[in-house]
Design an enzyme around this catalytic site. Structure first.
Site, PDB file in Angstrom:
ATOM      1  N   GLN A  14     -40.794  23.369  -9.965  1.00  0.00           N
ATOM      2  CA  GLN A  14     -41.046  22.281  -9.634  1.00  0.00           C
ATOM      3  C   GLN A  14     -41.941  21.508 -10.583  1.00  0.00           C
ATOM      4  O   GLN A  14     -41.732  20.176 -10.868  1.00  0.00           O
ATOM      5  CB  GLN A  14     -41.906  22.451  -8.226  1.00  0.00           C
ATOM      6  N   ASP A  15     -43.268  22.060 -11.084  1.00  0.00           N
ATOM      7  CA  ASP A  15     -44.151  21.361 -11.810  1.00  0.00           C
ATOM      8  C   ASP A  15     -44.639  22.397 -12.826  1.00  0.00           C
ATOM      9  O   ASP A  15     -44.723  23.646 -12.460  1.00  0.00           O
ATOM     10  CB  ASP A  15     -45.201  20.984 -10.779  1.00  0.00           C
ATOM     11  N   PRO A  16     -44.975  21.919 -13.955  1.00  0.00           N
ATOM     12  CA  PRO A  16     -45.611  22.835 -15.151  1.00  0.00           C
ATOM     13  C   PRO A  16     -46.957  23.431 -14.606  1.00  0.00           C
ATOM     14  O   PRO A  16     -47.611  22.674 -13.789  1.00  0.00           O
ATOM     15  CB  PRO A  16     -45.834  21.874 -16.258  1.00  0.00           C
TER      16      PRO A  16
ATOM     17  N   SER B 201     -51.835  18.722 -10.496  1.00  0.00           N
ATOM     18  CA  SER B 201     -50.348  19.031  -9.985  1.00  0.00           C
ATOM     19  C   SER B 201     -49.546  17.851  -9.515  1.00  0.00           C
ATOM     20  O   SER B 201     -50.134  17.023  -8.823  1.00  0.00           O
ATOM     21  CB  SER B 201     -50.190  20.151  -8.944  1.00  0.00           C
ATOM     22  N   GLY B 202     -48.176  17.771 -10.060  1.00  0.00           N
ATOM     23  CA  GLY B 202     -47.558  16.860  -9.272  1.00  0.00           C
ATOM     24  C   GLY B 202     -47.790  15.242  -9.729  1.00  0.00           C
ATOM     25  O   GLY B 202     -46.861  14.623  -9.248  1.00  0.00           O
TER      26      GLY B 202
END
Length: 370
Positions: A190-192, A265-266
């Site tokens: 999804q996200d690093p 995040s995100g």
């Protein structure tokens, strides 16, 4: 007799285990096995041949006269090669041993930050991709209207002094290591990882779920290890989080968002939406019978672009602690999608399903143990 170059992505070897990356005696050992290098000693070169270091540069049977001919030819073409090189962009990647990109050691970290690579705050993504097999894809996305906006957004983030991760040399890490024609499995994250393992060393390294050596194993990856042990694909959980051997066996590991901000995040999820969608479309349109592993809602959304009749899709909830034991309700794949319930991550033998499908297509299975 001359030796043949060994391709680490080849299916020709019938052995069930790939060449060892870590010592089997000590899983904590972070020494790098530099058995695979990029035959690209100049950062300005567009070539990215992968070969084993123990192979001779020339044939054992090569005659002295042949050697002299090559030497003369090399001298004659030296000037022309230099002139061509000057016209090319100075790539920011490709001048390291290939294992340095995926066997990253947090205690010996030499990658530059975004502002160090682009001090003028003008991001040029083409300088971060050195594997020529991906140039067609990159040429395609460069023609899209969103691409200049993508680079402009990243540049504006730098102007605002956002601490972007992963670092630029690692942004297209999986793409630079694994050519598209060697991909067997696509695992979508999804996200690093947003945090730092130690000061100045981000967890994010351009490969979904993987982290540098000598970093603590993140909780999502720990749950992946638990699943591997549960279904007998791994003897015990490694004390490292480096998934390099999976990549070298044909596992393409990317996040839907290629960047985020350190400790956040995100925040760049929408920035990369079009680029990642085009990447998935490129793979699904140009290659047959790939395996897509969709963990969680973001990955599932991307895989709705995949033709389930042409490719094999494995879907479950995400391995994060918040969803690893929960089912996931979403839409089915293909035309006329319907609402369905997908199983929890920890209830599915993901890696067994992958290997069963590979075997059914006469492809070499992945050796998952680390």
């Amino acid at each position: 007799m001359s030796k043949k170059n060994v391709d680490p992505f080849s299916d020709s070897d019938s052995s069930s285990e790939p060449p060892s990356i870590f010592s089997s005696d000590n899983e904590e050992n972070s020494d790098v096995d530099n058995s695979v290098i990029i035959n690209d000693k100049n950062t300005k070169s567009d070539e990215a041949d992968i070969k084993y270091m123990d192979e001779d540069e020339s044939s054992d049977s090569e005659s002295e006269s042949e050697s002299k001919k090559k030497s003369k030819k090399s001298k004659k073409s030296k000037k022309s090669k230099k002139s061509v090189t000057k016209k090319k962009n100075n790539l920011l990647v490709g001048n390291r041993i290939i294992t340095e990109y995926i066997l990253i050691d947090a205690n010996n970290y030499h990658f530059k930050s975004w502002i160090e690579c682009f001090p003028d705050c003008k991001v040029n993504l083409k300088l971060l991709l050195f594997r020529p097999e991906w140039f067609d894809f990159f040429k395609y996305v460069e023609s899209k209207t969103y691409f200049p906006q993508l680079e402009s957004k990243l540049s504006s983030y730098l102007e605002k002094r956002q601490r972007i991760v992963p670092y630029p040399e690692l942004l297209f890490n999986t793409m630079n290591v694994l050519p598209p024609g060697k991909i067997k499995v696509v695992i979508l994250g999804q996200d690093p990882y947003p945090g730092s393992c130690i000061s100045g060393v981000p967890y994010a390294m351009g490969c979904s779920f993987s982290v540098p050596l000598n970093c603590p194993v993140p909780k999502s990856l720990a749950n992946i290890y638990t699943n591997l042990i549960k279904f007998n694909h791994m003897r015990k959980a490694p004390k490292h989080g480096c998934l390099a051997s999976w990549i070298l066996q044909g596992t393409f590991m990317i996040n839907s968002a290629f960047t985020t901000v350190l400790n956040e995040s995100g925040v760049h999820a929408r920035t990369w939406e079009s680029f990642t969608a085009d990447l998935i479309d490129y793979l699904t349109d140009n290659y047959d019978d790939l395996i897509f592993v969709a963990w969680g809602a973001h990955a599932h959304k991307l895989c709705q672009r995949v033709d389930p009749k042409k490719h094999y899709i494995i879907t479950s909830s995400h391995p994060s602690p918040y969803s690893v034991s929960n089912t996931m309700t979403s839409m089915s794949y293909g035309p006329n999608p319907k609402k369905v319930t997908y199983p929890s991550f920890n209830s599915v033998d993901h890696f067994g399903k992958i290997n069963e499908h590979l075997k059914s297509r006469n492809k070499k299975p992945i050796f998952w143990d680390l």
